[in-house]
Write a protein that holds these residues in place. Structure first.
Motif, PDB file in Angstrom:
ATOM      1  N   GLY A 128       0.825  -1.205   0.000  1.00 16.04           N
ATOM      2  CA  GLY A 128       0.000   0.000   0.000  1.00 16.04           C
ATOM      3  C   GLY A 128       0.863   1.261   0.000  1.00 16.04           C
ATOM      4  N   VAL A 129       1.953   1.226   0.763  1.00 17.33           N
ATOM      5  CA  VAL A 129       2.865   2.379   0.801  1.00 17.33           C
ATOM      6  C   VAL A 129       3.429   2.645  -0.596  1.00 17.33           C
ATOM      7  CG1 VAL A 129       5.062   3.250   1.680  1.00 17.33           C
ATOM      8  CG2 VAL A 129       3.487   2.092   3.237  1.00 17.33           C
ATOM      9  N   ILE A 130       3.859   1.588  -1.276  1.00 14.60           N
ATOM     10  CA  ILE A 130       4.407   1.744  -2.635  1.00 14.60           C
ATOM     11  C   ILE A 130       3.326   2.290  -3.570  1.00 14.60           C
ATOM     12  CG2 ILE A 130       5.459   0.547  -4.595  1.00 14.60           C
ATOM     13  CD1 ILE A 130       6.292  -1.634  -2.488  1.00 14.60           C
ATOM     14  N   ASP A 131       2.120   1.718  -3.458  1.00 20.32           N
ATOM     15  CA  ASP A 131       1.027   2.164  -4.336  1.00 20.32           C
ATOM     16  C   ASP A 131       0.657   3.617  -4.064  1.00 20.32           C
ATOM     17  OD1 ASP A 131       1.055  -0.341  -5.346  1.00 20.32           O
ATOM     18  OD2 ASP A 131      -0.872  -0.989  -4.509  1.00 20.32           O
ATOM     19  N   ASP A 206     -14.146 -10.454  -8.673  1.00 14.91           N
ATOM     20  CA  ASP A 206     -14.229  -9.002  -8.484  1.00 14.91           C
ATOM     21  C   ASP A 206     -13.961  -8.239  -9.776  1.00 14.91           C
ATOM     22  OD1 ASP A 206     -11.611  -9.501  -8.896  1.00 14.91           O
ATOM     23  OD2 ASP A 206     -10.868  -8.253  -7.261  1.00 14.91           O
ATOM     24  N   ASN A 207     -13.978  -8.944 -10.908  1.00 17.89           N
ATOM     25  CA  ASN A 207     -13.724  -8.258 -12.176  1.00 17.89           C
ATOM     26  C   ASN A 207     -12.322  -7.633 -12.194  1.00 17.89           C
ATOM     27  OD1 ASN A 207     -14.430  -7.355 -14.709  1.00 17.89           O
ATOM     28  ND2 ASN A 207     -15.464  -5.508 -13.982  1.00 17.89           N
ATOM     29  N   ARG A 208     -11.466  -8.116 -11.316  1.00 16.17           N
ATOM     30  CA  ARG A 208     -10.092  -7.586 -11.173  1.00 16.17           C
ATOM     31  C   ARG A 208     -10.085  -6.071 -11.006  1.00 16.17           C
ATOM     32  NH1 ARG A 208      -5.914 -11.580 -13.007  1.00 16.17           N
ATOM     33  NH2 ARG A 208      -7.142 -13.371 -13.541  1.00 16.17           N
ATOM     34  N   ARG A 209     -11.076  -5.567 -10.296  1.00 15.24           N
ATOM     35  CA  ARG A 209     -11.211  -4.110 -10.217  1.00 15.24           C
ATOM     36  C   ARG A 209     -10.046  -3.432  -9.508  1.00 15.24           C
ATOM     37  NH1 ARG A 209     -16.959  -3.690  -8.850  1.00 15.24           N
ATOM     38  NH2 ARG A 209     -16.579  -1.453  -8.735  1.00 15.24           N
ATOM     39  N   LEU A 213      -7.592  -0.764 -11.228  1.00 16.35           N
ATOM     40  CA  LEU A 213      -7.457   0.579 -10.670  1.00 16.35           C
ATOM     41  C   LEU A 213      -5.982   0.907 -10.442  1.00 16.35           C
ATOM     42  CD1 LEU A 213      -9.029   2.986  -9.814  1.00 16.35           C
ATOM     43  CD2 LEU A 213      -9.417   1.968  -7.585  1.00 16.35           C
ATOM     44  N   ARG A 214      -5.222  -0.096 -10.067  1.00 11.71           N
ATOM     45  CA  ARG A 214      -3.794   0.118  -9.848  1.00 11.71           C
ATOM     46  C   ARG A 214      -3.069   0.372 -11.166  1.00 11.71           C
ATOM     47  NH1 ARG A 214      -0.064  -3.843  -8.839  1.00 11.71           N
ATOM     48  NH2 ARG A 214       1.709  -2.598  -8.261  1.00 11.71           N
ATOM     49  N   THR A 381      -5.434  -6.278  -5.022  1.00 11.58           N
ATOM     50  CA  THR A 381      -4.778  -5.286  -5.873  1.00 11.58           C
ATOM     51  C   THR A 381      -3.598  -5.849  -6.643  1.00 11.58           C
ATOM     52  OG1 THR A 381      -3.396  -4.569  -4.027  1.00 11.58           O
ATOM     53  CG2 THR A 381      -5.425  -3.319  -4.417  1.00 11.58           C
ATOM     54  N   ARG A 382      -3.291  -7.121  -6.395  1.00 12.45           N
ATOM     55  CA  ARG A 382      -2.138  -7.710  -7.084  1.00 12.45           C
ATOM     56  C   ARG A 382      -2.399  -9.161  -7.438  1.00 12.45           C
ATOM     57  NH1 ARG A 382       0.307  -3.700  -4.482  1.00 12.45           N
ATOM     58  NH2 ARG A 382       2.416  -3.066  -5.079  1.00 12.45           N
TER      59      ARG A 382
END
Ligand SMILES: Nc1nc2c(c(=O)[nH]1)N(C=O)[C@@H](CNc1ccc(C(=O)N[C@@H](CCC(=O)O)C(=O)O)cc1)CN2
Ligand SMILES: Nc1nc2c(ncn2[C@@H]2O[C@H](COP(=O)(O)OP(=O)(O)OP(=O)(O)O)[C@@H](O)[C@H]2O)c(=O)[nH]1
Ligand SMILES: [Mg+2]
Length: 443
Positions: A128-131, A206-209, A213-214, A381-382
């Motif tokens: 999360g910090v990197i993102d 989740d449709n890779r949402r 987004l990332r 997210t990954r």
């Protein structure tokens, strides 16, 4: 003992202020050397003249912040030296730091790696910090911040705990087979395993949402030649990114432009006009256009509203069926008659005079928002998270049908390890100890 590391924490180059961060056991020694013997009290910004300890020469008028282990970002002793952000000052301070025994330049991500190693954050929070640092749009910032706050890590931690509790039944059955245990532990555990599988499936579906987004939502502009795809791309990009001409078949390669669309990162692809052709290069362009459309998250079909041949082309009618949005372009040329073609979601625009463009943007924006916008629950997210969860899910499913207690236990242990890998937070044994402590078995 860990080495002491240092790095420029702020951006490279000339700036008003630059921040140099130091972390590790020799931090106070370095501060002493630079400040001439007086250590600032922890967590208090102190203005100080910085000197080269070798010759007492002044380096800069600075501001120093000291953190004492474990109450710091890394969990180690940390210092921040805020200096004027000039190149020569930065260079000189780095030279001095480099000369100090036991100090070395930090590797990329090393401060955060140490924070993880010292239990300050789990792996999802570190990601999360990197993102957060990489976030270029508002939605990306919000998603990253949720991960920094530990929302995703907490969810996976809860699941790991649930698996551990279920596993405890099987471990107990194995260890204390002669004790007073329920006859069929499956009756107790199987509904719990099934419930967990359903939760994981829902989370995976989740449709890779989060990933979209990332990385950016891919939008493909497709359509017949001369419809105005490249003109539309240029309008969106606000620059002449693609060549526009009245010659049908101008665009050959797929051209990508990165945009911030109402807070969402999008990658818009301009493609070759779709038509049958004997030109080998144009043919390859059309093949790539179709490929881009298939790969895209949102497919926008652009059609020239003033072109009477559209209705005769069966392939355009087919594309209208599958496109997420049909953009009828060149309304400046007609009265807006779309002929027999009336797809579900369509908008009429003129790239030339700009009419309908804001409506089109709103339409695309709501498509993006509904498919890839933030949700109540935290999302994957990954790919790393996804593959670990798929593995966990498979092992849970295997545990449901395992022929023996010991085999089911092994499946559950593997599921636990897979989930644990995502956060890196707690080892299997450690969790089991916690659970066993209040597991009443009469022992
Ligand atoms: N100047 C500066 N700004 C910064 C940071 C920093 O390190 N320095 N950050 C980071 O890069 C972020 C803030 N994050 C931080 C996270 C933890 C701690 C910290 O000292 N944690 C201790 C104490 C907690 C407390 O008392 O609130 C701890 O976790 O024990 C500091 C900053 C963003 N801004
Ligand atoms: N009148 C009018 N002309 C337009 C409009 N949009 C684009 N054009 C013109 O239409 C022609 C084709 O535009 P392009 O953007 O190159 O079309 P394309 O869809 O990328 O075409 P290919 O790359 O060949 O597939 C150019 O001459 C543009 O100036 C519009 O809204 N109104
Ligand atoms: Mg084009």
């Amino acid at each position: 003992m860990a080495q002491t590391i240092y790095a420029l924490a702020s951006g490279k180059g000339r700036a008003g202020v630059a921040v140099i961060r130091i972390s590790g056991p020799d931090t106070d020694m370095v501060l002493n050397a630079l400040l001439g013997g007086t250590l600032p009290s922890p967590r208090k910004a102190v203005r100080a003249w910085l000197r080269d300890p070798d010759n007492d020469e002044l380096i800069d008028d600075g501001l120093v912040l000291r953190f004492c282990a474990p109450a710091s970002y890394t969990g180690e002793d940390v210092a921040e030296i805020h200096i004027h952000g000039g190149r020569a000052i930065q260079q000189r301070l780095f030279q001095v730091l480099d000369r100090q025994p036991g100090l070395r330049m930090a590797e990329p991500g090393e401060f955060t790696k140490r924070a993880f190693g010292n239990g300050k954050m789990d792996l999802t929070e570190a990601e999360g910090v990197i993102d957060l640092i990489d976030a270029e749009t508002e939605a990306q910032r919000q998603q990253a911040l949720r991960q920094v706050k530990g929302e995703l890590g907490d969810l996976y931690h809860q699941w790991a705990e649930r698996i551990t509790r279920i596993l405890a039944y099987y471990e107990a059955e194995i260890d204390f087979a002669d004790e007073d245990l329920p006859d069929d532990i499956g009756q107790e555990t199987k509904p719990q395993i099934s419930e967990l599988i359903a939760l994981i499936d829902n989370h995976l579906n989740d449709n890779r949402r989060g990933e979209r987004l990332r990385d950016g939502v891919h939008i493909a502009l497709i359509g017949p030649p001369n419809a105005g795809k490249s003109s539309l791309l240029n309008l969106l990009a606000q620059r002449e990114a693609a060549i526009v001409s009245d010659i049908a078949g101008t665009t050959r390669d797929v051209l990508e432009v990165h945009l911030d669309l109402g807070g969402f990162p999008v990658v818009v692809s301009d493609t070759a006009g779709l038509r049958d052709t004997d030109d080998v290069i144009e043919k390859e362009g059309v093949r790539r256009a179709v490929e881009a459309a298939e790969r895209s998250d949102i497919c926008v079909l652009v059609v020239d509203l003033s072109d009477p041949t559209n209705a005769e082309r069966g392939d355009i009618a087919r594309y209208m069926e599958v496109a997420d949005l049909v953009v009828f372009n060149k309304t400046d040329r007609t009265d807006g008659i779309s002929g027999p073609l009336a797809p579900k979601n369509n908008v009429k625009i003129s790239v030339k005079d700009g009419s309908g463009v804001s409506e089109m943007l709103a339409n695309i924006g709501s498509l993006v928002e509904s498919r890839f916008g933030l949700t109540e629950a935290p999302v994957i997210t990954r790919e790393r998270h996804r593959s670990a969860l798929v593995e966990a899910r498979e092992n849970l499913a295997r545990a449901l049908t395992a022929p023996e207690v010991s085999l089911a236990a092994e499946d559950l242990r593997m599921a636990l390890r897979a989930v644990g890998r995502i956060t890196g937070r707690v080892g299997v044994e450690e969790l089991l100890d916690v659970i066993f402590r209040d597991f009443c078995i009469g022992k």
